[in-house]
Design an enzyme around this catalytic site. Sequence first.
Site: not given
Length: 409
Positions: A172, A219, A229, A289
């Site tokens: 997932y 978290r 969920r 980045f």
Amino acid sequence: MAFIDWVLHPTELWAAFWYVMRHAPPDEKTPKLQVSGDMKRCYDFLEMTSRSFAAVIQELHPKLRDAICLFYLILRGLDTIEDDMTIPGAKKRSLLEKFHEIIYQDGWTFKESGPDEKDALLLVDFDVVIAEFKRLPTGYQVIIADITKNMGFGMAKYTRARVESLEDYNEYCHYVAGLVGHGLSRLFSESGLEDRSVGEKLALANSMGLFLQKTNITRDINEDVLDGRCFWPKAIWSKFADTEDTLISKSNRDKSMNALNEMCTNALAHIPDVMEYLDQINEPTVFKFCAIPQTMAIATIALCFNNPKVLDTNVKIRKGEALKLISQSNNLDSVKRVFYRYLERIEAKNDPKDPMYGQVRKIVDKAKKDIANSLKGGAPVNHTAAYFAVALVIFAALVFFYQNPAAWI
Ligand code: D61
Ligand code: MG
């Protein structure tokens, strides 16, 4: 951020000062972004939909900035459909699976988002994103469309499937974040700013996304369970709680902490890959980045580890801490020192009574050794005691002069 936080963390005040000096006031000779009308609107959508990624994307090299902004907006649009619990299953799956075609359809918009979708406006004006996407060089378009297709099919699969095993969890997270890593690495190589090989080492790119996504999932447990969920794999939580609601209930606190620490440990396993990934990045804006989200993530894991508040509320690192991390994400050595510092914090919170104790020790030990061996100056030194001593001396002097005003002269 409360005043007391700045007093307790003076180094963060310092970072905040320099951050403000660097970013304001805007001076007329160097406009922040030079962009045309519709792309400007895309940057507005970016600021509207992302608190954390907007700043780093805007600082990217001009060769990549627009492409990665649009990559973000397209996947955020896709995720807004995935997250929407008001769209019926079959309709949702169909939208997710054809989203990679939708991004080529002039004028496509979507106004049927549920009332709770925070980014619904992005889909209402999605035609603007589509128009700009189609103006990108074909090489970029192909990469973005390919990732959108794979992510859409993966998300569609998980509208039915639940995250049960550890394999499901990795799969997932691969669909929703690892694939972002794949796409970014391929875009970096396509731009010519990074070596071809960056876009080929996709297992490392996957780990970059997994570390970020697993940190978020760990978290956000309280908020997610309250919304009905749960992305914590059942294989982990079912050892310590009968249901997802039990997991966050006060009465199950001690056992749920074992599950929380196992989730943190699972995320920490990606650290070696993260370091290896960052080691191959050369261009400075691309490095920042990539590095900033990772230093934020290790700070978040260190905050969540063995912290019962995670099960009650949404914990967050302090604003000042985030600014300090941004200033320390410029190069690999500095990033390594940041990781070292937070690994020490995790080590200090590791509890011998926790089932994960041995594994945490092993992972932290190894990561710290790898960092110490690869840093030029050896293992980073902890200055906390020295800071504390200086603060104490200043405080004592203030008390002394307050009580003996005559000593001033
Ligand atoms: C280097 C730099 C940035 C990286 C990276 C490597 C590798 C992976 C990622 C960023 C992606 C990390 C995603 C972590 C945050 N998770 C989410 O936003 C969840 O949604 C996942 C699906 C949409 C992903 C959109 C995305 C995110 C960051 C990007 C990007 C695309 C494109 C370029 C740069 C960064 C999460 O969303 C919660 C929410 O709605 O706010 C969820 O639904 O689980
Ligand atoms: Mg989602």
